[in-house]
Design an enzyme around this catalytic site. Structure first.
Site, PDB file in Angstrom:
ATOM      1  N   ASP A   8       0.870  -1.175   0.000  1.00  0.00           N
ATOM      2  CA  ASP A   8       0.000   0.000   0.000  1.00  0.00           C
ATOM      3  C   ASP A   8       0.912   1.231   0.000  1.00  0.00           C
ATOM      4  OD1 ASP A   8       0.904   0.317   2.605  1.00  0.00           O
ATOM      5  OD2 ASP A   8      -1.078   0.313   3.533  1.00  0.00           O
ATOM      6  N   CYS A  64       2.995  -3.215   4.119  1.00  0.00           N
ATOM      7  CA  CYS A  64       2.150  -2.081   4.514  1.00  0.00           C
ATOM      8  C   CYS A  64       2.811  -1.458   5.739  1.00  0.00           C
ATOM      9  CB  CYS A  64       0.693  -2.478   4.732  1.00  0.00           C
ATOM     10  SG  CYS A  64       0.341  -3.465   6.199  1.00  0.00           S
ATOM     11  N   THR A  66       2.269  -1.600   9.127  1.00  0.00           N
ATOM     12  CA  THR A  66       2.592  -2.548  10.202  1.00  0.00           C
ATOM     13  C   THR A  66       2.860  -3.947   9.677  1.00  0.00           C
ATOM     14  OG1 THR A  66       0.273  -3.156  10.420  1.00  0.00           O
ATOM     15  CG2 THR A  66       1.076  -1.360  11.842  1.00  0.00           C
ATOM     16  N   HIS A  97      10.321 -23.522   9.340  1.00  0.00           N
ATOM     17  CA  HIS A  97       9.237 -24.208  10.056  1.00  0.00           C
ATOM     18  C   HIS A  97       7.877 -24.062   9.403  1.00  0.00           C
ATOM     19  CE1 HIS A  97      11.475 -24.300  14.206  1.00  0.00           C
ATOM     20  NE2 HIS A  97      12.203 -24.775  13.208  1.00  0.00           N
ATOM     21  N   HIS A 132       7.532 -30.492  10.516  1.00  0.00           N
ATOM     22  CA  HIS A 132       6.921 -29.221  10.108  1.00  0.00           C
ATOM     23  C   HIS A 132       6.001 -29.406   8.903  1.00  0.00           C
ATOM     24  CE1 HIS A 132       9.380 -27.276  13.036  1.00  0.00           C
ATOM     25  NE2 HIS A 132      10.479 -27.772  12.494  1.00  0.00           N
TER      26      HIS A 132
HETATM   27  C1  RB5 Z   1      -2.044   2.765   6.450  1.00  0.00           C
HETATM   28  O1  RB5 Z   1      -2.084   3.984   7.128  1.00  0.00           O
HETATM   29  C2  RB5 Z   1      -1.887   1.625   7.444  1.00  0.00           C
HETATM   30  O2  RB5 Z   1      -3.046   1.457   8.174  1.00  0.00           O
HETATM   31  C3  RB5 Z   1      -1.530   0.349   6.720  1.00  0.00           C
HETATM   32  O3  RB5 Z   1      -0.368   0.542   5.983  1.00  0.00           O
HETATM   33  C4  RB5 Z   1      -1.265  -0.861   7.583  1.00  0.00           C
HETATM   34  O4  RB5 Z   1      -0.385  -0.583   8.615  1.00  0.00           O
HETATM   35  C5  RB5 Z   1      -2.449  -1.609   8.030  1.00  0.00           C
HETATM   36  O5  RB5 Z   1      -2.378  -2.691   8.616  1.00  0.00           O
END
Ligand code: RB5
Length: 142
Positions: A8, A64, A66, A97, A132
Site C-alpha cells: 500500500d 504495509c 505494520t 518451520h 513441520h
Molecule cells: C495505512 O495507514 C496503514 O493502516 C496500513 O499501511 C497498515 O499498517 C495496516 O495494517
C-alpha cells in the site's frame, strides 16, 4: 527466482527500494501501488495472494505500515502462508518451520537495511520438512 511484490502507500517506498537493491538478484513483478498516494491494502494483497494460491507464482512480498493488514488479507487465501517478519531470525524460521511463501514487511517499523537482510534471509532459507510438513498441511481448513 521470480518474486511478485505489492504494497500500500505506507510500503511504497520500501517496495521500490527493495526492487532496486535486489535488481540483479531476482526477477521482479511489481503489482503496485505505484505512488505514495493513499490506497487500501486489500486491493493490493488480494491480487498477489490469488497468484500464489493459483500456483501462477511461488513467492511474494507484501508491505504495509505494520504488515498486519496486508498479511491478514493475504492469509484469507488457501495455500498462502504469509509471514510477518521484522528480523532475520523470524524470517529464517518462517521458511524453515512454516514454509512461508509470502514475506510480509512492516515498513513503518523496520529500517531499509534490516528489510534487505530479511529479504536475503527469507529467500535463501529452505523449508525443513519433517515434523513441520505435517503441521503446515494442517493449516488449510478447506
Ligand atoms: C495505512 O495507514 C496503514 O493502516 C496500513 O499501511 C497498515 O499498517 C495496516 O495494517
Amino acid at each position: 527466482m521470480k518474486i511478485i511484490i505489492a504494497s500500500d502507500h505506507a510500503g511504497y517506498q520500501l517496495k521500490e527500494n527493495i526492487i532496486k537493491h535486489f535488481a540483479g538478484d531476482f526477477e521482479w513483478e511489481n503489482l503496485g501501488t505505484y505512488s505514495s498516494e493513499s490506497v487500501d491494502y486489500p486491493d493490493y494483497a488480494h491480487p498477489l495472494a490469488e497468484k500464489i494460491a493459483s500456483g501462477e507464482n511461488k513467492y511474494g512480498i507484501l508491505i504495509c505500515g505494520t504488515g498486519n493488514g496486508i498479511g491478514m488479507t493475504a492469509n484469507k487465501h488457501a495455500g498462502v502462508r504469509a509471514a510477518l517478519c521484522w528480523n532475520v531470525e523470524i524470517a529464517a524460521l518462517a521458511r524453515q518451520h512454516n514454509d512461508a511463501n509470502v514475506l510480509v514487511l512492516p515498513a513503518r517499523f523496520i529500517t531499509d537495511e534490516e528489510a534487505f537482510n530479511v529479504v536475503k534471509t527469507f529467500f535463501s532459507t529452505a523449508f525443513e520438512g519433517g515434523r513441520h510438513q505435517r503441521r503446515v498441511e494442517k493449516i488449510n481448513i478447506h
